[in-house]
Design a protein around this motif. Structure first.
Motif, mmCIF file in Angstrom:
data_model
loop_
_atom_site.group_PDB
_atom_site.id
_atom_site.type_symbol
_atom_site.label_atom_id
_atom_site.label_comp_id
_atom_site.label_asym_id
_atom_site.label_seq_id
_atom_site.Cartn_x
_atom_site.Cartn_y
_atom_site.Cartn_z
ATOM 1 N N THR A 1 -0.075 8.331 4.360
ATOM 2 C CA THR A 1 -1.094 8.394 3.307
ATOM 3 C C THR A 1 -2.300 9.236 3.712
ATOM 4 O OG1 THR A 1 -2.321 6.437 4.053
ATOM 5 C CG2 THR A 1 -0.442 6.076 2.555
ATOM 6 N N TYR B 1 1.853 3.748 7.660
ATOM 7 C CA TYR B 1 0.977 3.825 6.489
ATOM 8 C C TYR B 1 -0.054 4.940 6.658
ATOM 9 C CZ TYR B 1 -2.647 2.756 3.106
ATOM 10 O OH TYR B 1 -3.571 2.873 2.091
ATOM 11 N N TRP C 1 -7.545 0.245 2.815
ATOM 12 C CA TRP C 1 -6.628 -0.389 1.857
ATOM 13 C C TRP C 1 -6.870 -1.901 1.807
ATOM 14 C CZ3 TRP C 1 -3.829 -0.028 -2.257
ATOM 15 C CH2 TRP C 1 -2.905 -1.031 -2.565
ATOM 16 N N GLY D 1 0.810 -1.218 0.000
ATOM 17 C CA GLY D 1 0.000 0.000 0.000
ATOM 18 C C GLY D 1 0.838 1.261 0.000
ATOM 19 N N GLY E 1 -4.429 -6.742 -1.806
ATOM 20 C CA GLY E 1 -3.811 -5.815 -0.867
ATOM 21 C C GLY E 1 -2.314 -5.959 -0.718
#
Length: 293
Positions: free
Chosen positions: A284, A280, A291, A52, A90
């Motif tokens: 993001t 993450y 995700w 991701g 994923g």
């Protein structure tokens, strides 16, 4: 995780690569390695975090350099992969094959890790002279390009620019240096706005249709040293969003760093997973659960 019906061409420490007519399936597992040994205990969802984050950075930095990503949607994968859609979702990228340049392209904005060790011995890193009196984890006057060899076994070896040029060719090495520093500078500025210091990171590049292209992963906790800005200070090591809890536990376990590695306790697994997920979400600005869906 071996997927029946797919052609496995590489089983790495973390990633498995499968060739298909549509491209290469790059599957990030939940395996974790330390001291060059793959440990028997996986970190749940680690592979999904790596995938991701790489996808996020590929998109964000595509104006700097093209990348090898085709899709992460199992609906776009070749027929032989679709039966494994649940296992692949994923954590998998379908990517274009590339002629990979055999150099790890490392950018350092802070002095830490192997760079700190080299600096203490020679006041230089990869042949680049640095100011006297730097402390561990101190910010460098400007980011530097410190390439390394790509080793299948054991540690990569830090090399100077001239050695990199002899491996890749001078023109290519100069392009690698410029792209690495441009990617690092842009990513570090973005991360700083989200309370994360990217102390250093490594990229891999390859040629696709004659053009240098960003491949493998990008700016993940496995390929980078992420520090929380509010906990950084020079003069020692800094807590990081990676394998810190694993390494700390291993260092106190009495393990001698030879295979096989010991099983990790649940507390270490849970704290490590939480750090990966936090990296993450902070970078993001998105929910990790989104995700996974």
């Amino acid at each position: 995780m071996t997927l029946k019906g797919l052609n496995l061409v590489k089983h790495g420490k973390v990633r498995d690569l499968y060739t298909t007519d549509a491209g290469i399936l790059m599957v990030a597992s939940d395996r974790i390695s330390a001291y060059d040994v793959v440990l028997p205990t996986p970190i749940p969802h680690k592979g999904a975090v790596l995938t991701g984050l790489s996808v996020f950075w590929f998109d964000k930095l595509k104006a700097v350099v093209p990348n090898h990503l085709i899709s992460t949607n199992p609906d776009d994968f070749p027929p032989e992969a679709k039966e494994h859609a649940d296992a692949l979702r994923g954590r998998t990228m379908l990517v274009r094959p590339a002629e990979v340049v055999p150099i790890e392209c490392v950018a350092r904005g802070y002095i830490s890790g192997s760079g700190w060790k080299e600096y203490k011995e020679s006041q230089a890193v990869c042949g680049i002279s640095l100011p006297a009196g730097l402390k561990e984890s101190e910010k460098l006057p400007e980011p530097i390009f410190t390439p390394a060899t790509k080793e299948e076994e054991g540690h990569d070896e830090n090399i100077d620019f001239e050695r990199a040029a002899s491996i890749a060719g001078r023109e290519t090495a100069e392009k690698l240096r410029d792209l690495t520093l441009a990617l690092y500078t842009q990513a570090a500025a973005y991360a700083a706005e989200r309370g994360i210091i990217i102390a250093d990171t490594k990229f891999e590049f390859g040629f696709i249709d004659g053009e240098l292209t960003l491949v493998d992963e990008a700016l993940t906790p496995d390929s980078s040293r992420f520090w929380p800005s509010d906990e950084w200070k020079p003069g020692g090591s800094v807590p990081s969003f990676d394998k810190q809890f694993v390494r700390d536990w291993l260092d106190g376990s009495g393990w001698d760093h030879t295979p096989p590695g010991p099983d990790l306790p649940d507390t270490v697994v849970d704290r490590t997973r939480a750090k990966y997920v936090e990296a993450y979400e902070r970078l993001t600005g998105r929910s990790f659960e989104d995700w996974l869906r």
